[in-house]
Design a protein around this motif. Sequence first.
Motif, PDB file in Angstrom:
ATOM      1  N   ASP A  54     -27.540  -5.234 -32.784  1.00 41.95           N
ATOM      2  CA  ASP A  54     -28.401  -4.182 -32.246  1.00 41.95           C
ATOM      3  C   ASP A  54     -29.858  -4.240 -32.730  1.00 41.95           C
ATOM      4  O   ASP A  54     -30.747  -3.929 -31.974  1.00 41.95           O
ATOM      5  CB  ASP A  54     -27.798  -2.810 -32.587  1.00 41.95           C
ATOM      6  N   TYR A  94     -24.810  13.145 -33.000  1.00 44.91           N
ATOM      7  CA  TYR A  94     -24.581  11.864 -32.329  1.00 44.91           C
ATOM      8  C   TYR A  94     -25.308  10.715 -33.046  1.00 44.91           C
ATOM      9  O   TYR A  94     -26.471  10.865 -33.448  1.00 44.91           O
ATOM     10  CB  TYR A  94     -25.031  11.931 -30.850  1.00 44.91           C
ATOM     11  N   PHE A 142     -37.587   3.361 -28.467  1.00 46.68           N
ATOM     12  CA  PHE A 142     -37.558   3.110 -29.912  1.00 46.68           C
ATOM     13  C   PHE A 142     -38.871   2.672 -30.554  1.00 46.68           C
ATOM     14  O   PHE A 142     -38.933   2.531 -31.781  1.00 46.68           O
ATOM     15  CB  PHE A 142     -36.501   2.038 -30.218  1.00 46.68           C
ATOM     16  N   ARG A 202     -28.068   9.776 -27.103  1.00 46.67           N
ATOM     17  CA  ARG A 202     -29.432  10.022 -27.566  1.00 46.67           C
ATOM     18  C   ARG A 202     -30.162  10.937 -26.590  1.00 46.67           C
ATOM     19  O   ARG A 202     -29.859  10.968 -25.409  1.00 46.67           O
ATOM     20  CB  ARG A 202     -30.200   8.693 -27.693  1.00 46.67           C
ATOM     21  N   ARG A 221     -17.860   5.528 -28.739  1.00 45.17           N
ATOM     22  CA  ARG A 221     -18.280   4.485 -29.681  1.00 45.17           C
ATOM     23  C   ARG A 221     -17.222   4.168 -30.727  1.00 45.17           C
ATOM     24  O   ARG A 221     -16.341   4.978 -31.010  1.00 45.17           O
ATOM     25  CB  ARG A 221     -19.540   4.977 -30.426  1.00 45.17           C
ATOM     26  N   HIS A 249     -35.214  -4.278 -31.116  1.00 44.84           N
ATOM     27  CA  HIS A 249     -33.895  -3.860 -30.604  1.00 44.84           C
ATOM     28  C   HIS A 249     -33.182  -5.108 -30.094  1.00 44.84           C
ATOM     29  O   HIS A 249     -33.045  -5.310 -28.888  1.00 44.84           O
ATOM     30  CB  HIS A 249     -34.119  -2.850 -29.470  1.00 44.84           C
ATOM     31  N   ALA A 267     -26.040   5.517 -22.593  1.00 39.38           N
ATOM     32  CA  ALA A 267     -26.398   5.625 -24.014  1.00 39.38           C
ATOM     33  C   ALA A 267     -27.423   6.727 -24.272  1.00 39.38           C
ATOM     34  O   ALA A 267     -27.591   7.182 -25.390  1.00 39.38           O
ATOM     35  CB  ALA A 267     -26.917   4.286 -24.535  1.00 39.38           C
ATOM     36  N   LYS A 290     -30.492   4.074 -38.417  1.00 38.56           N
ATOM     37  CA  LYS A 290     -30.412   3.203 -37.243  1.00 38.56           C
ATOM     38  C   LYS A 290     -31.688   3.263 -36.394  1.00 38.56           C
ATOM     39  O   LYS A 290     -32.660   2.591 -36.686  1.00 38.56           O
ATOM     40  CB  LYS A 290     -29.158   3.588 -36.445  1.00 38.56           C
ATOM     41  N   LYS A 291     -31.683   4.065 -35.341  1.00 38.65           N
ATOM     42  CA  LYS A 291     -32.820   4.050 -34.418  1.00 38.65           C
ATOM     43  C   LYS A 291     -34.082   4.641 -35.057  1.00 38.65           C
ATOM     44  O   LYS A 291     -35.184   4.132 -34.872  1.00 38.65           O
ATOM     45  CB  LYS A 291     -32.472   4.834 -33.153  1.00 38.65           C
ATOM     46  N   SER A 323     -29.950  -0.467 -24.300  1.00 33.43           N
ATOM     47  CA  SER A 323     -28.687   0.084 -24.795  1.00 33.43           C
ATOM     48  C   SER A 323     -27.587  -0.065 -23.748  1.00 33.43           C
ATOM     49  O   SER A 323     -27.827   0.135 -22.557  1.00 33.43           O
ATOM     50  CB  SER A 323     -28.873   1.570 -25.091  1.00 33.43           C
ATOM     51  N   PHE A 329     -22.083  -0.020 -34.307  1.00 32.66           N
ATOM     52  CA  PHE A 329     -21.842   1.272 -33.652  1.00 32.66           C
ATOM     53  C   PHE A 329     -21.790   0.931 -32.169  1.00 32.66           C
ATOM     54  O   PHE A 329     -22.765   1.101 -31.438  1.00 32.66           O
ATOM     55  CB  PHE A 329     -22.984   2.234 -34.012  1.00 32.66           C
TER      56      PHE A 329
HETATM   57  C1  OXD Z   1     -27.389   2.205 -29.607  1.00 30.76           C
HETATM   58  C2  OXD Z   1     -28.346   2.512 -28.521  1.00 30.76           C
HETATM   59  O1  OXD Z   1     -26.602   3.072 -30.007  1.00 30.76           O
HETATM   60  O2  OXD Z   1     -29.177   1.644 -28.221  1.00 30.76           O
HETATM   61  O3  OXD Z   1     -27.447   1.079 -30.116  1.00 30.76           O
HETATM   62  O4  OXD Z   1     -28.293   3.614 -27.944  1.00 30.76           O
END
Ligand code: OXD
Length: 588
Positions: free
Chosen positions: A278, A198, A448, A70, A368, A227, A430, A206-207, A249, A300
């Motif tokens: 997660d 990525y 996040f 990230r 991953r 999270h 991460a 996701k994020k 992470s 993931f």
């Molecule tokens: C994930 C992160 O991939 O927190 O879960 O970076």
Amino acid sequence: MGSQLAALNEWVTEVAELTGPDAIHWCDGSDVENAALVAQMQADGTLIELNQQTHPGSWLHRSDPDDVARVEHLTFVCTTEQDDAGPNNHWMSPADGHAKVDALFDGCMAGRTMYVVPYCMGPIDSPLSRCGVEITDSPYVVANMRIMTRMGAPALARIEQEKSFVKGLHSVGELDPERRFIMHFPEELTIKSYGSGYGGNALLGKKCHALRIASHQAKSEGWLAEHMLILGLENPQGETHYIAAAFPSACGKTNLAMLIPPEGYRVDGWKVWTVGDDICWMRPGSDGRLYAINPEAGFFGVAPGTSASSNPNALKSIQSNTIFTNVGVTADNQPWWEGIDNGMSPVTDWRGEPYDASKRPAAHPNSRFTVSAKQCPCYSPEAENPAGVPISAIVFGGRRPSLVPLVFEARDWTHGVLVGAAMGSETTAAASGAVGVMRRDPMAMKPFCGYNFADYFAHWLSLDDGRNKLPKIFHVNWFRKGEDGKFLWPGFGENLRVLEWMIGRVKDEAHAIETPIGHLPTLDDLNLDGVSLSDEARAKLFDFDRPGWKAELDSIGDYLEGYGPRMPQALKDEQQRIVKALVAIEPS
Ligand code: OXD
Ligand code: MN
């Protein structure tokens, strides 16, 4: 046609006009569709077939070496008022954000297919779930979204019934770090991500959706998007308590979520069930308890360090139908990473070059695996329950080599919110940037939270409305180190002992010692039978270092002040209460 389908069609047309793809493909999520995508990616080298005898249905993807994590410095929250994004986010005005990124999207899909990916975060039939549509030019993203979300026809059918859906536009662009942005427009429920393939930047469910946009939505609708892993802890009496735990992470959420109890506990009948590893969405139910779902459908997970001893359930989960990203491979084409400890060795590293330990690790530290949660041997049957699972305990934790004991309990909800707000941790691979640097990572949400942390803490505090029956809050630190720099606590399965104490506290059965920083376990009530701990470990894991904590509380005070007048007074008062309690026991 439902109104959301009309809105979706209109948006797809608009995006196609901007990006100019050669073709548009609406994803139905079927096996046939996936097989065709995989065949196409195998043909063009996006996916490399792994050993199909040992790892049926599994593939390796090697990403661009500059696109492996990230990118927090390129991630923006674009709200009308800068203060609404807060000092915890990079900010741009919505107009500037759109202009910046739309210029990059202009014509970027020429020669490519544009995939329209409807998805649902959470069980399709859950009122807690939310839908989105990701438009992407990456078939690798489509294949991953199919594993990580409920993707395709059922999600599209739900979108037709919904009042809104999150719009996510993604292109890998040129994979140029200089032309990369991850933009969020929470007020418009929109995400625009350009220039990265990525996971955390590109799998927008996701994020981007399930945390940044959802946290914003959750605030206005009275719930929490966090999270956190979710696990069910079943005791020998067959009673299961659900625990949600926030760790930054790459700090072991997947390992804790899939924990195998130590031998003696297993024999007695203790079990851990995985609901999620997660992300956790939770909302007060009619009985006032918090009910949680895992909005994701897959894992993931970070590959390095995953082994038959650290996480046998993860290893079993990824034996088939898995996409590995940036791992090494063995001579017989099996995936390999540092810490797999399976007696094999790598011949090719994650960049596809002959393995040379002096050059780089075989697997990237943030390599991953993507796999369906259904492949996990301990996947909880309750994970698909549309009502969610009731949460008994919330746990916060980070990598703290010093000061912070193994576990303590917050005295009440307000104290627990402060404990979460003050969370600190060393950075990991991460995210791009330096690793091992201490930073505040409130509730593991620093990268996040889609809005001002001061408002986020106020939202957490507001759940304590006198009617809700909120979970107890704890803090753990699996990462305390001794003088020799080695970890003092064995971690992994042994962490169950700490979870057992927590549930003992929830049931009012286990004892604790009250200190200014919270309630520490009595050594009689935390079962350490069969764990070998040095004297140093025994002293430090359960200690309370008054001067060290006074300095920590002062630093927490400064941190809260950094948010200015928006920081809730209740949190500042709580910090002051602890400072006073610490000063009161100061030896004169
Ligand atoms: C994930 C992160 O991939 O927190 O879960 O970076
Ligand atoms: Mn995460």
